[in-house]
Design an enzyme around this catalytic site. Structure first.
Site, PDB file in Angstrom:
ATOM      1  CE  LYS A  50     -22.946  99.405  26.451  1.00  0.00           C
ATOM      2  NZ  LYS A  50     -21.526  99.246  26.165  1.00  0.00           N
ATOM      3  CD  GLN A  94     -18.593 101.052  25.317  1.00  0.00           C
ATOM      4  OE1 GLN A  94     -19.404 100.728  26.167  1.00  0.00           O
ATOM      5  NE2 GLN A  94     -18.671 100.612  24.082  1.00  0.00           N
ATOM      6  CG  ASP A 117     -18.981  94.152  28.778  1.00  0.00           C
ATOM      7  OD1 ASP A 117     -19.973  93.986  28.050  1.00  0.00           O
ATOM      8  OD2 ASP A 117     -18.273  95.176  28.752  1.00  0.00           O
TER       9      ASP A 117
HETATM   10  N1  GUN Z   1     -17.474  97.941  22.532  1.00  0.00           N
HETATM   11  C1  GUN Z   1     -18.205  97.406  21.536  1.00  0.00           C
HETATM   12  N2  GUN Z   1     -19.068  96.493  22.031  1.00  0.00           N
HETATM   13  C2  GUN Z   1     -18.871  96.444  23.352  1.00  0.00           C
HETATM   14  C3  GUN Z   1     -19.457  95.677  24.413  1.00  0.00           C
HETATM   15  O1  GUN Z   1     -20.350  94.841  24.243  1.00  0.00           O
HETATM   16  N3  GUN Z   1     -18.973  95.937  25.657  1.00  0.00           N
HETATM   17  C4  GUN Z   1     -17.995  96.847  25.883  1.00  0.00           C
HETATM   18  N4  GUN Z   1     -17.562  96.999  27.115  1.00  0.00           N
HETATM   19  N5  GUN Z   1     -17.426  97.549  24.929  1.00  0.00           N
HETATM   20  C5  GUN Z   1     -17.867  97.351  23.676  1.00  0.00           C
END
Ligand code: GUN
Length: 295
Positions: A50, A94, A117
């Site tokens: 990211k 996350q 998200d």
């Molecule tokens: N953990 C696994 N996939 C994701 C996601 O798309 N967003 C976040 N914040 N955590 C994750």
């Protein structure tokens, strides 16, 4: 039958170059804050992707790496600070959070206007209502990818396997909306589904988001179906120097020649998730600045 590989990287690159283009007229750089709590190895890798994505398109970003022992109150206080930080348009917590932390409470504390998200109940509610809001990145990325490859969902029967809040549930809703990318007939399957293989085999499109390595093979996929694999599972691979490899929820090799199109793992859906996160962050900046950014 020839099986078309639905590769995510060219689609991600197209989204990145569109964002870079839009950045030329932006009132300011969009800002993304990422919270990584604890030491989950896979999460650390996703977060670094990211960060790299933000650098590539020129977004401002900060990552708060906090130890697993951080108290929930400290996490909530940091989110409160970020909610009020004008340089930050998007906040991403996350997942998974360390054991003992109340995930729902933490996600609820993110301002819905910075929830890139799309996990806040306000944005999930907007999705149910068919109103504009932030759409979770992986489901949004899957629809974008199918549309990029000219695969229409309209009128198709789609079996979504997995009912997570991150993928299965929002994807089922998006696919069923009366929209250009949706308009499908959706069956959401899960661990309670009776005769799962028969249900998925009858579908035009199968989406696997279960988290079980190579669970879906030819017995669960109709000849000529489209297969979307959302799984990212690390399995032992003694033949490799690293000793491990990544596989999806689908038995890719067994489905080559059987499915008409299929996403590989890695290099399929994964890159799309990051592209959509950046697009959502761009959108958040545009809303904050009342700027018509072409989204
Ligand atoms: N953990 C696994 N996939 C994701 C996601 O798309 N967003 C976040 N914040 N955590 C994750």
């Amino acid at each position: 039958m020839e099986t078309l590989r639905l590769k995510g990287i060219p689609v991600r690159d197209a989204v990145f170059s569109e964002l870079k283009n839009r950045m030329k007229t932006a009132p300011r750089r969009p800002g993304l804050a990422v919270l990584l709590v604890g030491d989950d190895a896979a999460s650390a890798v996703y977060v670094s992707h990211k960060e790299k994505g933000c650098d590539e398109v020129g977004f401002h970003h900060v990552t708060h790496r906090l130890p697993a022992t951080t108290s929930q109150d400290d996490v909530l206080a940091l989110i409160d600070e970020l909610n009020n930080d004008e340089a930050i348009d998007g906040i991403l917590v996350q997942l998974p959070l360390p054991k003992g932390m109340d995930q729902d409470k933490v996600l609820l504390s993110v301002s819905p206007e910075k929830d890139v998200d799309g996990f806040h109940p306000v944005n999930l509610g907007r999705l149910v209502a068919g109103n504009p809001g932030f759409v979770p990145c992986t489901p949004k990325g899957i629809l974008r990818m199918l549309s990029h490859y000219g695969i229409s969902m309209s009128g198709k029967s789609v079996a979504v396997v997995g009912r997570s809040v991150i993928v299965g549930r929002p994807l089922s809703l998006l696919l069923s909306l009366k929209s250009e990318e949706g308009n499908a007939t959706v069956t959401m399957c899960h661990s309670g589904t009776r005769d799962l293989a028969a249900v998925t085999k009858a579908a035009d499109v199968v989406v696997a988001a279960i988290g079980v390595p190579r669970m879906i093979g030819p017995e669960g996929v109709g000849e000529g179906a489209v297969v979307v694999d959302v799984g990212i599972n690390r399995i032992d691979a003694p033949e490799r120097k690293s000793g491990t490899r990544l596989v999806g929820d689908v038995d890719f090799e067994a489905l080559v020649g059987h499915a008409s199109a299929m996403t590989p793992v890695p290099g399929g859906v994964g890159p799309m998730t990051i592209a959509m996160l950046l697009e959502n962050t761009w959108e958040a900046m545009c809303r904050a600045e009342n700027f018509d950014g072409g989204v």
